[in-house]
Design an enzyme around this catalytic site. Structure first.
Site, PDB file in Angstrom:
ATOM      1  CG  ASN A 159     -12.173  -0.469   3.841  1.00  0.00           C
ATOM      2  OD1 ASN A 159     -12.524  -0.942   4.912  1.00  0.00           O
ATOM      3  ND2 ASN A 159     -10.994   0.125   3.671  1.00  0.00           N
ATOM      4  CG  ASP A 191      -2.042   0.986   1.130  1.00  0.00           C
ATOM      5  OD1 ASP A 191      -3.203   0.568   1.019  1.00  0.00           O
ATOM      6  OD2 ASP A 191      -1.756   2.215   1.157  1.00  0.00           O
ATOM      7  CB  ILE A 192       0.790   4.272  -2.155  1.00  0.00           C
ATOM      8  CG1 ILE A 192       1.860   5.200  -2.688  1.00  0.00           C
ATOM      9  CG2 ILE A 192      -0.489   5.040  -1.834  1.00  0.00           C
ATOM     10  CD1 ILE A 192       1.531   5.796  -4.050  1.00  0.00           C
ATOM     11  CG  HIS A 246      -8.636  -2.702  -2.568  1.00  0.00           C
ATOM     12  ND1 HIS A 246      -9.538  -1.949  -3.283  1.00  0.00           N
ATOM     13  CD2 HIS A 246      -8.418  -2.038  -1.413  1.00  0.00           C
ATOM     14  CE1 HIS A 246      -9.841  -0.867  -2.595  1.00  0.00           C
ATOM     15  NE2 HIS A 246      -9.186  -0.886  -1.445  1.00  0.00           N
ATOM     16  CB  VAL A 250      -8.867   2.286  -5.109  1.00  0.00           C
ATOM     17  CG1 VAL A 250      -8.550   1.731  -6.490  1.00  0.00           C
ATOM     18  CG2 VAL A 250      -7.864   3.373  -4.734  1.00  0.00           C
TER      19      VAL A 250
HETATM   20  P1  DGP Z   1      -9.512   1.698   0.276  1.00  0.00           P
HETATM   21  O1  DGP Z   1      -9.579   2.933   1.131  1.00  0.00           O
HETATM   22  O2  DGP Z   1      -9.996   0.459   1.000  1.00  0.00           O
HETATM   23  O3  DGP Z   1     -10.149   1.892  -1.087  1.00  0.00           O
HETATM   24  O4  DGP Z   1      -7.962   1.448   0.041  1.00  0.00           O
HETATM   25  C1  DGP Z   1      -7.269   1.980  -1.023  1.00  0.00           C
HETATM   26  C2  DGP Z   1      -5.809   1.876  -0.667  1.00  0.00           C
HETATM   27  O5  DGP Z   1      -5.069   1.955  -1.844  1.00  0.00           O
HETATM   28  C3  DGP Z   1      -5.305   2.973   0.250  1.00  0.00           C
HETATM   29  O6  DGP Z   1      -4.839   2.388   1.465  1.00  0.00           O
HETATM   30  C4  DGP Z   1      -4.175   3.622  -0.513  1.00  0.00           C
HETATM   31  C5  DGP Z   1      -3.876   2.642  -1.611  1.00  0.00           C
HETATM   32  N1  DGP Z   1      -3.515   3.230  -2.881  1.00  0.00           N
HETATM   33  C6  DGP Z   1      -4.220   4.149  -3.587  1.00  0.00           C
HETATM   34  N2  DGP Z   1      -3.588   4.438  -4.753  1.00  0.00           N
HETATM   35  C7  DGP Z   1      -2.490   3.641  -4.766  1.00  0.00           C
HETATM   36  C8  DGP Z   1      -1.439   3.473  -5.719  1.00  0.00           C
HETATM   37  O7  DGP Z   1      -1.386   4.089  -6.783  1.00  0.00           O
HETATM   38  N3  DGP Z   1      -0.454   2.590  -5.398  1.00  0.00           N
HETATM   39  C9  DGP Z   1      -0.469   1.870  -4.226  1.00  0.00           C
HETATM   40  N4  DGP Z   1       0.535   1.025  -4.014  1.00  0.00           N
HETATM   41  N5  DGP Z   1      -1.451   1.999  -3.316  1.00  0.00           N
HETATM   42  C10 DGP Z   1      -2.445   2.883  -3.587  1.00  0.00           C
END
Ligand code: DGP
Length: 115
Positions: free
Chosen positions: A88, A30-31, A101, A97
């Site tokens: 979520n 996760d970023i 996931h 997103v």
């Molecule tokens: P949610 O809030 O459950 O939709 O989680 C989305 C997660 O995705 C959040 O913890 C941040 C992560 N995220 C969003 N954009 C990116 C990306 O471009 N790369 C990565 N590695 N993670 C991302």
């Protein structure tokens, strides 16, 4: 295919720290990590915006996501202390997103109930 940022990661069109991939899923860090270990596992082959969009034919895919979570938890050393798998669903639950996931979080104590 309906597109989204996670499917672009799955196609290696944008960079991510990928820790596992096979023909069905991609797992990457996760970023914006919320724990020392914070990995996302996504279906790579189809757009599934939310948990609400799951179909009966996706049940093997979802089972596979959990088996990959278990494998990665062991590899990242969080299996014994404990870890959490979170999906979520929609904005009210914090989804930002819209590609299904699973968060795999561990490496610190987890509070309950989640916020
Ligand atoms: P949610 O809030 O459950 O939709 O989680 C989305 C997660 O995705 C959040 O913890 C941040 C992560 N995220 C969003 N954009 C990116 C990306 O471009 N790369 C990565 N590695 N993670 C991302």
């Amino acid at each position: 295919m309906t597109d989204n940022i996670f499917l672009k990661i799955a196609r290696h069109e944008i960079p991510a720290n990928i820790v596992f991939e096979d023909d069905r899923v991609v797992a990457f860090k996760d970023i914006n990590p919320q724990a020392p270990v914070h990995i996302l596992i996504i279906p790579r082959t189809e757009a599934i915006p939310t948990l609400n969009d799951l179909k009966p034919e996706n049940k093997d895919l979802v089972g596979h996501m959990f088996l990959v979570a278990k494998k990665l938890a062991a590899e990242f050393g969080i299996a014994e202390d404990g870890y959490r798998c979170v999906i979520n669903c929609n904005e009210g639950a914090g989804q930002s997103v819209f590609q299904l996931h699973m968060h795999v979080l561990g490496g610190r104590p987890m509070g309950w109930p989640p916020g």
